[in-house]
Enzyme design. Structure first.
Site, PDB file in Angstrom:
ATOM      1  N   TRP A 171     -29.833 -14.685 -86.709  1.00 41.30           N
ATOM      2  CA  TRP A 171     -28.586 -14.706 -87.482  1.00 41.30           C
ATOM      3  C   TRP A 171     -28.353 -13.377 -88.171  1.00 41.30           C
ATOM      4  CZ3 TRP A 171     -25.322 -18.003 -85.842  1.00 41.30           C
ATOM      5  CH2 TRP A 171     -25.788 -19.186 -85.263  1.00 41.30           C
ATOM      6  N   ASP A 211     -26.072 -15.023 -96.488  1.00 43.01           N
ATOM      7  CA  ASP A 211     -25.662 -16.094 -95.574  1.00 43.01           C
ATOM      8  C   ASP A 211     -26.567 -17.296 -95.843  1.00 43.01           C
ATOM      9  OD1 ASP A 211     -25.231 -17.886 -93.554  1.00 43.01           O
ATOM     10  OD2 ASP A 211     -25.600 -16.483 -91.908  1.00 43.01           O
ATOM     11  N   LYS A 252     -24.750 -27.908 -92.039  1.00 39.83           N
ATOM     12  CA  LYS A 252     -26.172 -28.172 -92.207  1.00 39.83           C
ATOM     13  C   LYS A 252     -26.415 -28.962 -93.497  1.00 39.83           C
ATOM     14  CE  LYS A 252     -26.601 -23.918 -89.657  1.00 39.83           C
ATOM     15  NZ  LYS A 252     -27.096 -24.324 -88.353  1.00 39.83           N
TER      16      LYS A 252
END
Lengths: 360, 360
Positions: A102, A172, A196
């Site tokens: 990511w 993030d 999530k």
């Protein structure tokens, strides 16, 4: 099949009582005669739902008044562009920490807009750890520093908050937001895809310090300028109304559970069940450095990869699903976000033990 | 309160049987043990849901194979930027037809990226009609022509398809997609926010001719390049899974209803009930030119605006809600998209007659 234990990395399990409430009021929300999905976003019913969701999130995370909370779309992938487009503010480069897939995606996108200084990388050991801050090469002139406190694929979590002085810190938090208390005032901007720990896919939450707004790059689309949404309470255009409603139900559920301190304790206990077992056997292996073991995503491999398929098949028969590791790394991964009950983790370990006994 | 007749311009009413199905399988989709909201977008269950939704949309609209169908986020407002960023393809200007507030927003955003040639405008008569094509000043070198075949605020609909020769035709069909058959092959690109005729807010559908892809402006974010999504079957990142599922249920419902030809007949009959009554009285007034009267959004005013509040209050007591006109024009507006049954329109007219009798 009855409800399963769903270890998906995202979209991920939601609390059963949240789903049941959504079901019960799906066709007719609190007697108003329509579904939340049918409400005008400018009507008083939905305005109330959105305001309550924001208020509950502010309370849970102790977000100060000089931070804006934005309900956006496009996921973390769109934030990879929106962060540099909005936060460069006349500067030519930004700092990025590289701790996994990511981070790499965020870095690749940022390079479209500015020079990127990689302050440190853990690619040398296959992203199995996070470099400590002493190892970072910070640029005091960077527009901001971006990092990913939890990498879902490597299962690497950073539990401390970087110190970047006057350089705004950007995180993030897609995969660990709301899993433990954090000090929002240490951050310039926090973003998180909802799918999530917040709610259904299609909602992205941004928490941003007000003074960072209002200097987008030339040519930034109106919809990609944070200020557009900040100035309109996230109602510049139609927001993803049902996803905001679901997020609001999750926030209420977190408050009933005792808030983020209680969730942290629960998540520590949950992760310990799985890591303790992984440490006790050679049949399975966890590749992550001990101090960075994520409480959200637990990757592990079988000593004998030829058993992977049998492991997954048996797991599914026991109502334990979505355990296959990310296609880029293989093996297994158990994602155990807030909504995964400790009973699910215990059931997984019981199954792993039985599988080891049978095949070890 | 029982279910109401919801005349909201969007998010708007959904078919009751679609909502009931969503409710019945909300916690456990078809016995798989989880909610659609909890499914990995890369798992076989959700991949099947998305593929079926696309196949049904292609069947309903007769979309040829050389057109891509994309499930995106961000609404029409983000398309206002994505269209020029992707379709300028080396050209410096684009044609725009200006028929109302949504046209104006598209034009304003396009000006960030190129010169805009307004081929015609109906602003001279308060956007109450659409200029016929003979009046348009087309630029044969335009990158594309953009128009809005239905303006929700003015209630102006264009029932014919513009002829732009080799210049790609681009349409914002957010408010009339699926309300009648169209010839997709006449268009280069069609886009539509979902929250009127497709499903819940948070999903945007783009139908684009393949040969137009792959030449985005320099600096276009990866997420704003149509090709990113076309090359990944709309799974480059996590799509708005639950909204796609809901759209799929609506597509199935449309097929059960007989498809778009049947919907067109139904929508004509529905709109006629309301317009016929408006034409029969001086108590109410419809400002729209007869040939452009929208089948989706019917604006009307009361001769005596001091009665507006009483009208809305009484309507609500009769289970007729969201009739207030857009804040920019005032008066009333009845949005009667696909999901509004003719019984709802008849109930509205009965109420309007009774109100006229009482106050006329």
């Amino acid at each position: 099949m009855e409800r399963v234990y769903n270890f998906s990395a995202g979209p991920a399990a939601l609390p059963l009582e949240v789903l049941e409430q959504a079901r019960d009021e799906l066709v007719n929300w609190q007697g108003c005669g329509m579904s939340v999905m049918e409400m005008s976003h400018r009507g008083k019913e939905f305005m109330g739902i959105a305001a309550q969701a924001e208020a509950d999130l502010r309370e849970l995370m102790e977000i100060p008044a000089h931070y804006k909370v934005l309900f956006l779309q496009g996921g973390a992938s769109l934030q990879f562009a929106m962060v540099p487009m909005n936060l460069l503010r006349g500067k030519a480069s930004a700092d990025y920490l590289n701790t996994g897939e990511w981070s790499k995606k965020a870095i690749k996108e940022a390079k479209k807009f500015c020079a990127v200084n990689i302050v440190a990388s853990s690619e040398d050991r296959n992203f199995s750890y996070a470099p400590s801050q002493e190892q970072w090469q910070l640029d005091p002139n960077a527009a901001y520093l971006h990092y990913t406190p939890n990498e879902t694929i490597g299962g690497v979590e950073i539990f401390w908050t970087p110190d970047t002085g006057a350089v705004p810190l950007v995180a993030d938090m897609s995969s660990n937001i709301l899993s433990r208390p954090i000090d929002v005032t240490r951050y310039g901007l926090i973003y998180a895809g909802a799918q999530k720990n917040i709610g259904p896919a299609g909602l992205t939450i941004v928490i941003v310090r007000e003074d960072l707004l209002g200097q987008p790059l030339a040519g930034t689309p109106t919809m990609l300028d944070y200020k557009t949404h900040a100035d309109n309470d996230s109602m510049y255009n139609t927001p993803p109304t049902f996803a905001i409603y679901m997020a609001g139900l999750v926030f209420k559920w977190l408050k009933r559970r005792g808030g983020l301190k209680a969730m942290e304790e629960y998540n520590i206990a949950k992760a310990k069940v799985l890591y303790d077992y992984l440490d006790s056997t050679d049949f399975y292996h966890c590749p992550t450095a001990r101090e960075n073991r994520s409480r959200m995503n637990v990757p592990f491999t079988l000593r004998d990869p030829s058993l992977d398929e049998a492991f997954l098949k048996g797991a599914k028969e026991h109502g334990l699903v979505q355990l296959k590791g990310h296609r880029s790394v293989g093996g297994m991964r158990a994602s155990i976000y807030n909504a995964m009950p400790i009973e699910g983790v215990k059931a997984l370990v019981e199954y792993m033990k039985a599988f080891e006994k049978q095949h070890g």
